[in-house]
Design a protein around this motif. Structure first.
Motif, PDB file in Angstrom:
ATOM      1  N   GLU A  11      36.020  24.273  -6.663  1.00 50.83           N
ATOM      2  CA  GLU A  11      36.407  22.969  -7.205  1.00 50.83           C
ATOM      3  C   GLU A  11      35.253  21.982  -7.111  1.00 50.83           C
ATOM      4  N   GLU A  12      34.542  22.015  -6.006  1.00 44.85           N
ATOM      5  CA  GLU A  12      33.400  21.114  -5.836  1.00 44.85           C
ATOM      6  C   GLU A  12      32.271  21.424  -6.812  1.00 44.85           C
ATOM      7  N   GLN A  13      32.184  22.654  -7.258  1.00 47.49           N
ATOM      8  CA  GLN A  13      31.187  23.009  -8.274  1.00 47.49           C
ATOM      9  C   GLN A  13      31.600  22.490  -9.648  1.00 47.49           C
ATOM     10  N   ARG A  14      32.882  22.356  -9.870  1.00 47.10           N
ATOM     11  CA  ARG A  14      33.394  21.963 -11.181  1.00 47.10           C
ATOM     12  C   ARG A  14      33.480  20.452 -11.372  1.00 47.10           C
ATOM     13  N   ILE A  15      33.725  19.716 -10.295  1.00 54.84           N
ATOM     14  CA  ILE A  15      33.907  18.266 -10.371  1.00 54.84           C
ATOM     15  C   ILE A  15      32.729  17.600  -9.677  1.00 54.84           C
ATOM     16  N   SER A  16      32.102  16.662 -10.353  1.00 54.10           N
ATOM     17  CA  SER A  16      30.959  15.965  -9.756  1.00 54.10           C
ATOM     18  C   SER A  16      31.393  15.210  -8.503  1.00 54.10           C
ATOM     19  N   PRO A  17      30.443  14.941  -7.606  1.00 52.43           N
ATOM     20  CA  PRO A  17      30.785  14.141  -6.419  1.00 52.43           C
ATOM     21  C   PRO A  17      31.410  12.788  -6.787  1.00 52.43           C
ATOM     22  N   ASP A  18      30.912  12.151  -7.845  1.00 52.39           N
ATOM     23  CA  ASP A  18      31.504  10.888  -8.288  1.00 52.39           C
ATOM     24  C   ASP A  18      32.948  11.091  -8.744  1.00 52.39           C
ATOM     25  N   GLY A  19      33.208  12.201  -9.412  1.00 53.77           N
ATOM     26  CA  GLY A  19      34.566  12.507  -9.847  1.00 53.77           C
ATOM     27  C   GLY A  19      35.501  12.732  -8.671  1.00 53.77           C
ATOM     28  N   LEU A  20      35.030  13.422  -7.661  1.00 53.52           N
ATOM     29  CA  LEU A  20      35.842  13.656  -6.456  1.00 53.52           C
ATOM     30  C   LEU A  20      36.125  12.350  -5.722  1.00 53.52           C
ATOM     31  N   ARG A  21      35.114  11.492  -5.623  1.00 56.37           N
ATOM     32  CA  ARG A  21      35.312  10.191  -4.974  1.00 56.37           C
ATOM     33  C   ARG A  21      36.307   9.337  -5.767  1.00 56.37           C
ATOM     34  N   PHE A  22      36.200   9.392  -7.072  1.00 61.42           N
ATOM     35  CA  PHE A  22      37.122   8.646  -7.929  1.00 61.42           C
ATOM     36  C   PHE A  22      38.563   9.099  -7.697  1.00 61.42           C
ATOM     37  N   LEU A  23      38.790  10.404  -7.691  1.00 64.62           N
ATOM     38  CA  LEU A  23      40.141  10.922  -7.459  1.00 64.62           C
ATOM     39  C   LEU A  23      40.661  10.506  -6.086  1.00 64.62           C
ATOM     40  N   GLU A  79      46.728  17.054  -8.449  1.00 67.74           N
ATOM     41  CA  GLU A  79      46.693  18.501  -8.661  1.00 67.74           C
ATOM     42  C   GLU A  79      46.733  18.852 -10.148  1.00 67.74           C
ATOM     43  N   MET A  80      47.485  18.099 -10.914  1.00 68.47           N
ATOM     44  CA  MET A  80      47.523  18.314 -12.367  1.00 68.47           C
ATOM     45  C   MET A  80      46.151  18.043 -12.981  1.00 68.47           C
ATOM     46  N   ILE A  81      45.508  16.982 -12.518  1.00 72.07           N
ATOM     47  CA  ILE A  81      44.173  16.641 -13.009  1.00 72.07           C
ATOM     48  C   ILE A  81      43.189  17.747 -12.657  1.00 72.07           C
ATOM     49  N   ILE A  82      43.236  18.221 -11.426  1.00 73.91           N
ATOM     50  CA  ILE A  82      42.342  19.308 -11.008  1.00 73.91           C
ATOM     51  C   ILE A  82      42.596  20.559 -11.847  1.00 73.91           C
ATOM     52  N   LYS A 133      34.090  12.099 -17.880  1.00 71.05           N
ATOM     53  CA  LYS A 133      34.971  13.164 -18.366  1.00 71.05           C
ATOM     54  C   LYS A 133      36.194  13.331 -17.456  1.00 71.05           C
ATOM     55  N   VAL A 134      35.995  13.198 -16.160  1.00 72.42           N
ATOM     56  CA  VAL A 134      37.124  13.248 -15.227  1.00 72.42           C
ATOM     57  C   VAL A 134      38.088  12.109 -15.541  1.00 72.42           C
ATOM     58  N   LYS A 135      37.564  10.926 -15.807  1.00 70.75           N
ATOM     59  CA  LYS A 135      38.411   9.782 -16.125  1.00 70.75           C
ATOM     60  C   LYS A 135      39.219  10.027 -17.407  1.00 70.75           C
ATOM     61  N   ASP A 159      36.378  25.155 -17.298  1.00 71.44           N
ATOM     62  CA  ASP A 159      35.357  26.107 -16.860  1.00 71.44           C
ATOM     63  C   ASP A 159      33.949  25.561 -17.083  1.00 71.44           C
ATOM     64  N   ARG A 160      33.756  24.308 -16.674  1.00 66.60           N
ATOM     65  CA  ARG A 160      32.440  23.670 -16.751  1.00 66.60           C
ATOM     66  C   ARG A 160      32.033  23.245 -15.357  1.00 66.60           C
ATOM     67  N   LYS A 161      30.742  23.244 -15.112  1.00 65.51           N
ATOM     68  CA  LYS A 161      30.240  22.846 -13.803  1.00 65.51           C
ATOM     69  C   LYS A 161      29.905  21.367 -13.792  1.00 65.51           C
ATOM     70  N   ASN A 162      30.122  20.745 -12.620  1.00 64.53           N
ATOM     71  CA  ASN A 162      29.698  19.379 -12.349  1.00 64.53           C
ATOM     72  C   ASN A 162      30.175  18.389 -13.420  1.00 64.53           C
ATOM     73  N   LEU A 163      31.468  18.407 -13.696  1.00 64.39           N
ATOM     74  CA  LEU A 163      32.046  17.539 -14.719  1.00 64.39           C
ATOM     75  C   LEU A 163      31.833  16.077 -14.335  1.00 64.39           C
ATOM     76  N   SER A 164      31.244  15.321 -15.236  1.00 61.94           N
ATOM     77  CA  SER A 164      30.883  13.929 -14.954  1.00 61.94           C
ATOM     78  C   SER A 164      32.110  13.047 -14.745  1.00 61.94           C
ATOM     79  N   LEU A 165      31.871  11.908 -14.125  1.00 60.02           N
ATOM     80  CA  LEU A 165      32.935  10.961 -13.857  1.00 60.02           C
ATOM     81  C   LEU A 165      33.619  10.506 -15.145  1.00 60.02           C
TER      82      LEU A 165
END
Length: 151
Positions: A72-84, A99-102, A117-119, A109-115
């Motif tokens: 999960e940490e490979q897929r979501i950027s650190p900024d995205g994780l902090r945002f969540l 959990e639905m968002i994750i 895109k997470v938003k 199936d993308r790495k390091n998804l930017s904030l």
């Protein structure tokens, strides 16, 4: 694909839902989107439609801190994780919505998804759950990260 998600939200927000896949394919093609992007977006949206709060145990809402797997940490950027974490801590989203968002992030199936895109994924998940979205929340989710830092 993210352009398609944004297009759908902007086009159908007031209605509360978007048309069925056949009509949507025609509309997206007419709007100039590529067939591969349309197919990818429709597959992602199908997965989104299958998400329900009932699919998750209610005790998730009473659990402690969420620890993320390496995957999960490979897929979501650190900024995205902090945002969540920030949104969950401030009760803007519930642990089940997190959990639905994750789930939808991992489906890409993308790495390091930017904030940004997470938003957009957060926006789509909340919209799909027929949340009464506050205009300030919508603005926050649609404002690009670079624009937020410019003020």
């Amino acid at each position: 694909m993210f352009d398609i998600l944004l297009f759908l939200f902007e086009s159908y927000f007031d209605i509360g839902s978007y048309p069925d896949h056949d009509k949507l394919t025609v509309k997206l093609s007419a709007a100039g989107f590529e067939e591969d992007d349309i197919n990818q977006a429709l597959a992602w949206l199908s997965g989104l439609q299958q998400l329900t709060r009932d699919a998750y145990p209610e005790n998730i809402n009473r659990s402690g801190i969420r620890l993320y797997t390496d995957f999960e940490e490979q897929r979501i950027s650190p900024d995205g994780l902090r945002f969540l974490a920030f949104w969950e801590h401030n009760k803007i989203i519930t642990p089940i919505e997190r959990e639905m968002i994750i789930d939808r992030v991992l489906a890409l199936d993308r790495k390091n998804l930017s904030l940004d895109k997470v938003k957009l994924i957060v926006l789509m998940v909340l919209w799909s759950q027929h949340e009464d979205l506050d205009p300030m929340i919508i603005e926050d989710l649609l404002t690009p990260v670079d624009a937020a830092h410019a003020h």
